[in-house]
Write a protein that holds these residues in place. Structure first.
Motif, mmCIF file in Angstrom:
data_model
loop_
_atom_site.group_PDB
_atom_site.id
_atom_site.type_symbol
_atom_site.label_atom_id
_atom_site.label_comp_id
_atom_site.label_asym_id
_atom_site.label_seq_id
_atom_site.Cartn_x
_atom_site.Cartn_y
_atom_site.Cartn_z
ATOM 1 N N LYS A 225 0.788 -0.736 0.099
ATOM 2 C CA LYS A 225 0.261 -0.121 0.176
ATOM 3 C C LYS A 225 0.814 1.522 0.372
ATOM 4 O O LYS A 225 1.905 1.159 0.418
ATOM 5 N N TYR A 237 -3.734 3.794 -1.576
ATOM 6 C CA TYR A 237 -3.608 2.948 -2.564
ATOM 7 C C TYR A 237 -2.836 2.117 -2.674
ATOM 8 O O TYR A 237 -2.007 1.835 -2.027
ATOM 9 N N GLY A 241 -2.966 2.844 -8.622
ATOM 10 C CA GLY A 241 -3.272 3.593 -8.267
ATOM 11 C C GLY A 241 -5.155 4.020 -7.373
ATOM 12 O O GLY A 241 -6.061 4.922 -7.427
ATOM 13 N N THR A 242 -5.443 2.571 -6.607
ATOM 14 C CA THR A 242 -7.053 2.529 -6.386
ATOM 15 C C THR A 242 -7.080 2.649 -5.142
ATOM 16 O O THR A 242 -6.037 2.746 -4.018
ATOM 17 N N GLN A 243 -7.807 3.389 -4.972
ATOM 18 C CA GLN A 243 -7.812 3.777 -3.103
ATOM 19 C C GLN A 243 -8.837 3.086 -1.823
ATOM 20 O O GLN A 243 -9.582 2.115 -3.147
#
Length: 370
Positions: A225, A237, A241-243
């Motif tokens: 992460k 993220y 780049g996915t939160q």
């Protein structure tokens, strides 16, 4: 005869009780309850001064005197020196240094050996070092190019299209040095917009996301992460780049002062962003670590704080305070005798071997606690 036996028995009870009390008092004294302990502390005054970019370098110390880059051992002895000339800058990992001046880039290993020393096609803004690669930002502020080289200077990746009309703020490597993150600022938008890009080195751009108008000043990688810290929030993220919305924490009013990976999580130590002390000293700390969000009140005002070996350290005028992560109490360790009566005015970092770099005005001391 019975009276004598009873008297002797009472004396033994009193003696045993007295011995128990003495043992308890000694234990409390050793633990620091009655004062500031100094056992095991030693300090060496270094030949560098605080204004010479004194920087931890694994178990060693780097500093730049305006002409030459020096590497010192933690005992103060010189390990190597490297001439750079004037107006140079440097950045390092625990084992490699990247130094630059103008268009010239130097890559130097932990023993002072040069693995690369050449001119790049444009002026160097800054560089960062990972386990396998060195990333260099070149060109003008708003038209930068990101160049990634291996330790021998061979270019393995390059990116410019993603940074048109932006300023690259910072960058770093993660996931054993195979991936790279960058933060950049769109300077021509109607509102400031900070962006996070992630790259798989020598492969592709794996993610890009807008982080909004709050200033992002740190990215900490741990447990697959990216912990992105801004002046308002801590957000998490993945490498694309996915939160992770569950990892969002409000940190407004707090500033990250140190971090360290710990298993699947990052330990992040914060101090108040604004203090009432005109000297900028801190009186409390905040530790965010996985599901833990804990605050610590310091026994006295300190000039700085850091993490080492799963402990919190804070540094005041002549005392180092230490606390285990699960403890609410700080153990005071006196260093007054080691500093010849001088007062600590700055904290410069902790080496991998536990040596602390402290400044007393412009003088620098390497203080060993182990």
């Amino acid at each position: 005869m019975q009276f004598s036996q009873s008297t002797e028995k009472n004396r033994r009870v009193i003696l045993i009780a007295a011995l128990v009390v003495v043992v308890v008092l000694i234990g409390l004294a050793v633990s620091g309850v009655f004062g500031k302990k100094s056992a095991g502390v030693s300090a060496v005054r270094l030949r560098c001064v605080a204004s010479q970019d004194v920087t931890p370098f694994g178990n060693d110390i780097l500093y730049y005197d305006g002409v030459t880059l020096y590497c010192l051992r933690s005992n103060g002895y010189e390990k190597w020196s490297y001439p750079l000339g004037e107006n140079a800058s440097f950045s390092c990992s625990d084992s490699v240094v990247a130094a630059w001046v103008g268009t010239q880039l130097h890559i130097v290993d932990r023993d002072g050996r040069t693995t690369y020393n050449e001119n790049l096609p444009d002026a160097i803004q800054f560089a960062r070092v990972g386990n396998k690669y060195v990333a260099v930002v070149i060109g003008s502020d708003t038209e930068p190019t990101l160049v990634v080289k291996d330790m021998q200077g061979t270019t393995v990746d390059q990116e410019s299209a993603a940074y048109q009309d932006t300023i690259i703020l910072d960058l770093g490597f993660f996931s054993d040095g195979e991936y790279l993150w960058t933060t950049s600022l769109d300077v021509y938008g109607s509102v400031p917009d900070t962006r996070l890009h992630t790259f798989h080195v020598h492969a592709t751009n794996t993610g890009a996301i807008s982080l909004g108008d709050n200033l992002v000043y740190a990215v900490v990688y741990a447990g697959e992460k990216l912990n992105v810290v801004s002046t308002r929030q801590l957000r998490q993220y993945d490498y694309r780049g996915t939160q992770d919305q569950s990892g969002t924490v409000l940190v407004y009013g707090w500033q990250l002062v140190d971090s360290a990976p710990s298993g699947a999580d990052a330990m992040m130590l914060f101090s108040p962003a604004n203090t009432n002390d005109y000297q900028g000293r801190i009186n409390q700390l905040r530790l965010i670590w996985g599901g833990t969000d804990r605050r610590y009140a310091l026994p006295s005002a300190c000039v700085g704080a850091g993490l080492y070996n799963r402990r919190i350290y804070a540094f005041s005028d002549d005392v180092i305070y230490r606390a285990d992560l699960g403890s609410r109490r700080f153990t005071p360790i006196s260093i007054a005798d080691q500093l010849s009566g001088q007062t600590v005015t700055g904290f410069l970092g902790i080496l991998k071997n536990g040596v602390v770099l402290l400044s007393c005005m412009n003088e620098v001391y390497a203080v060993s606690l182990l």
